[in-house]
Structures are given as C-alpha cells and as structure tokens.
Design an enzyme around this catalytic site. Sequence first.
Site, PDB file in Angstrom:
ATOM      1  N   LYS A   1       0.863  -1.184   0.000  1.00 37.54           N
ATOM      2  CA  LYS A   1       0.000   0.000   0.000  1.00 37.54           C
ATOM      3  C   LYS A   1       0.892   1.223   0.000  1.00 37.54           C
ATOM      4  O   LYS A   1       2.010   1.185   0.521  1.00 37.54           O
ATOM      5  CB  LYS A   1      -0.887   0.029   1.247  1.00 37.54           C
ATOM      6  CG  LYS A   1      -2.084   0.935   1.114  1.00 37.54           C
ATOM      7  CD  LYS A   1      -3.142   0.261   0.272  1.00 37.54           C
ATOM      8  CE  LYS A   1      -4.473   0.900   0.344  1.00 37.54           C
ATOM      9  NZ  LYS A   1      -5.496  -0.059  -0.130  1.00 37.54           N
TER      10      LYS A   1
HETATM   11  N1  GLU Z   1      -7.058   0.260  -3.533  1.00 37.98           N
HETATM   12  C1  GLU Z   1      -7.841  -0.931  -3.792  1.00 37.98           C
HETATM   13  C2  GLU Z   1      -7.898  -1.819  -2.561  1.00 37.98           C
HETATM   14  O1  GLU Z   1      -7.743  -1.372  -1.441  1.00 37.98           O
HETATM   15  C3  GLU Z   1      -7.360  -1.664  -5.041  1.00 37.98           C
HETATM   16  C4  GLU Z   1      -5.950  -2.173  -4.967  1.00 37.98           C
HETATM   17  C5  GLU Z   1      -5.454  -2.775  -6.277  1.00 37.98           C
HETATM   18  O2  GLU Z   1      -6.238  -2.945  -7.197  1.00 37.98           O
HETATM   19  O3  GLU Z   1      -4.267  -3.052  -6.346  1.00 37.98           O
HETATM   20  O4  GLU Z   1      -8.210  -2.974  -2.649  1.00 37.98           O
END
Ligand code: GLU
Length: 371
Positions: A66
């Site tokens: 993240k």
């Molecule tokens: N930000 C989204 C999540 O928390 C998508 C993450 C992604 O597709 O890599 O799942």
Amino acid sequence: MSLPLRRDDGTIDVLQGYRVQHSSARGPRKGGIRFHPTVDLDDVRALASLMTWKTSLVDVPFGGAKGGVAVDPASLSLREKEELIRRWTRTLVHVLGPHRDIPAPDMGTDAQTMAWLMDEFHRLEGFQPACVTGKPVELFGAPGREEATGRGVISTTVAALDRAGRDSRSSSLAVQGFGNVGRFASLCAVEAGMSVVAVSDVTGARFNRTGFGHDELAGAGTVQNLHSGVEIDPAGLLELDVDVLVPAALGGVITADNAPRVRAEFLVEAANQPLTAAADSYLSGQGVTIVPDILANAGGVVGSYFEWTQNIQEFRWPISRFRDELDSRLRSAFDDVAATADEHSCSLREASFILAVRRVVDAFMFRGQVV
Ligand code: GLU
C-alpha cells in the site's frame, strides 16, 4: 519519503509519502496509493497487510502493498497532483514494476493519477503498461475495472443474503460514501433489484423511502445533486432501519460508541477497516452478519488482476468476460469463506483470515526455509 512539491503560488511544500511492501510470498506486491490527510506509516502498514490477505483470499497471484501521501487531495490543483504522483513514482521506481510492485488507485487518486504514474514509469523504464492498474480505458485500462470494486461489493452482498435465505430483491440498503466504490455499489444494487434508500458523502446525506432511481444515481456526481427524498443527518445514515448497511468511505466510522445504534442485520465493508475492533465484536455478538473488507471490496484487486493480465498478454477482453469472471471469482471466494465459517463455527471475518493466512503460509512452506 519526503516529497517536495512546487505549489502553484511558487512556494515549496515537503510532503510525507509512503510505500509499504507487506508480502511477496504469492506474487508481486499489489495495492493502491492513497492521498489523504490522515495517512501515516501505521495506517499504510495496516492497509498493506490487508492487501496480502485480500489477494490471497480471492486467489490472485499477488502479494500485498500500500502507498500514500499525507495530503488533502482537494487542496491540490491538477498540476500539483500530477507533479506529486510523478515525484512519488521517480522516488520509488527501483522497487516498482509489473513483476515487483504494482500500484493502483485508492482514496484521493483515480485513473488520471495512474495514467501519470504509468507515463513517468515509461520515461524511466520503457514501455510496460502492466506497471500500474486502474488506468483509463483509453490508455491500457480495462473496461470494467472502474466499476469492479462496487460490483464486487454487491455480488458479495447478494451472496450473504442468499446464504441467510433472504431475497435480495426485497432488501434495502444504506450506502455511506459516494466515491468510486459507493457510487458503483449503489448502481449495481439497483441493477440487482435492491432498493438504495440512503446515500451520503462529504456534500451531505439523503433518504428516499422508495429507493433512488438508477438514472438519478448515475447522473449525480455527488449527493448534493440528488433531488428525490429528503436530506438527513450524515451520521444518522449509519443508524437507519435498513437490511444492509454499506460503509464505503473512511476507516473507523463505526465505533463502540455508535455500534449499539446500528440497526441493519447485514454490514458489508466496502471501505477498508470501517469498523473498529470493539464495534466488530459488539455487532458480531448481536448477530449482525459482517462481510469483511478483504472479501467485500476485493472486486477492485480482482479487476486489477484482469487489467494486468490483459496488459501482459496485449489482448483486450470484452466487458462481458470481465464481469462474468469477476462475479464468478467473488462468488466462489464467498462460498469458500461461508463453508469455512460453517466448519469452524466462526464469523465470516475469522473464516476469511483462516483461508487467506493459510494460503500465504503454504506458499512460504513450498518456497523452502533453508537459508
Ligand atoms: N485500492 C484498492 C484496494 O484497497 C485496489 C488495490 C489494487 O487494485 O491493487 O483494494
């Protein structure tokens, strides 16, 4: 990372940026980038670990990561936002890549942000559109990815209602948040025959006893553009007498304080971590069925996997294939979770972690432990 940003008025701000790579046991690290004032290292660490469990639970070949920047996205002009994501990408380029770490949108970032990220990556590393997902359809994005998280929220909601022997078509929903996730979840809910009786966002909250219409929801970018029904107190939305409550905004919105006033029988975590641990144990104790975030909002990363796959194969799927595969993957993840919950007499959250952690452990074991 310290990210210097030249503001439009000529001053320089130094912002705090992050990327946490939690696990690569099952594949390249994967996860969004969040622009929000509350972003800090602990927050990003927690969200990165959720990505590891999420990708494992829905069985896509990724690990977890993240990223974020502590900034209010509403305070950034378009030029500032572009400069900021390009700086973030340049600073991290050595740890990113289609087989290392693949960012995606999250709160405060969108397809345009991912397009700038891809462009910056290409300048430094050459053409590799699979280096980021959630791109515009016009620029190597996948038709279906934008709606994927909201669509997945509703397929898992329908699955949870089916499991309880309830008819989803006569169920009412209240949705907190009208960003990418809340908006598409509302639209998909109406398409599935449910009635969306309340929605809220930063511009306000509205209640419509008979349910908002599809066209009205599709045409309104924000809640203040909805005109049917009546205005309500945004905090009160969480306490409405509805079948399903869908928190699709910030984390930590349901706490020990307001949990006793939640009246919904089903709570579907479209946002990441919308319940505090105390609220979770209180509501589970009251018999509320909670569909946990790592299952409920996993449609986003499943959609990202489809986009990544198409970029690598240089082949575009029709949207019907995207939707069918998304629905069937989420349905089978839900069925696996439900079977595990029955087997261990535990909650859907505990069952999701049992499955997700086990798969990561298995990957570690097969990789070998001798150093
Ligand atoms: N930000 C989204 C999540 O928390 C998508 C993450 C992604 O597709 O890599 O799942």
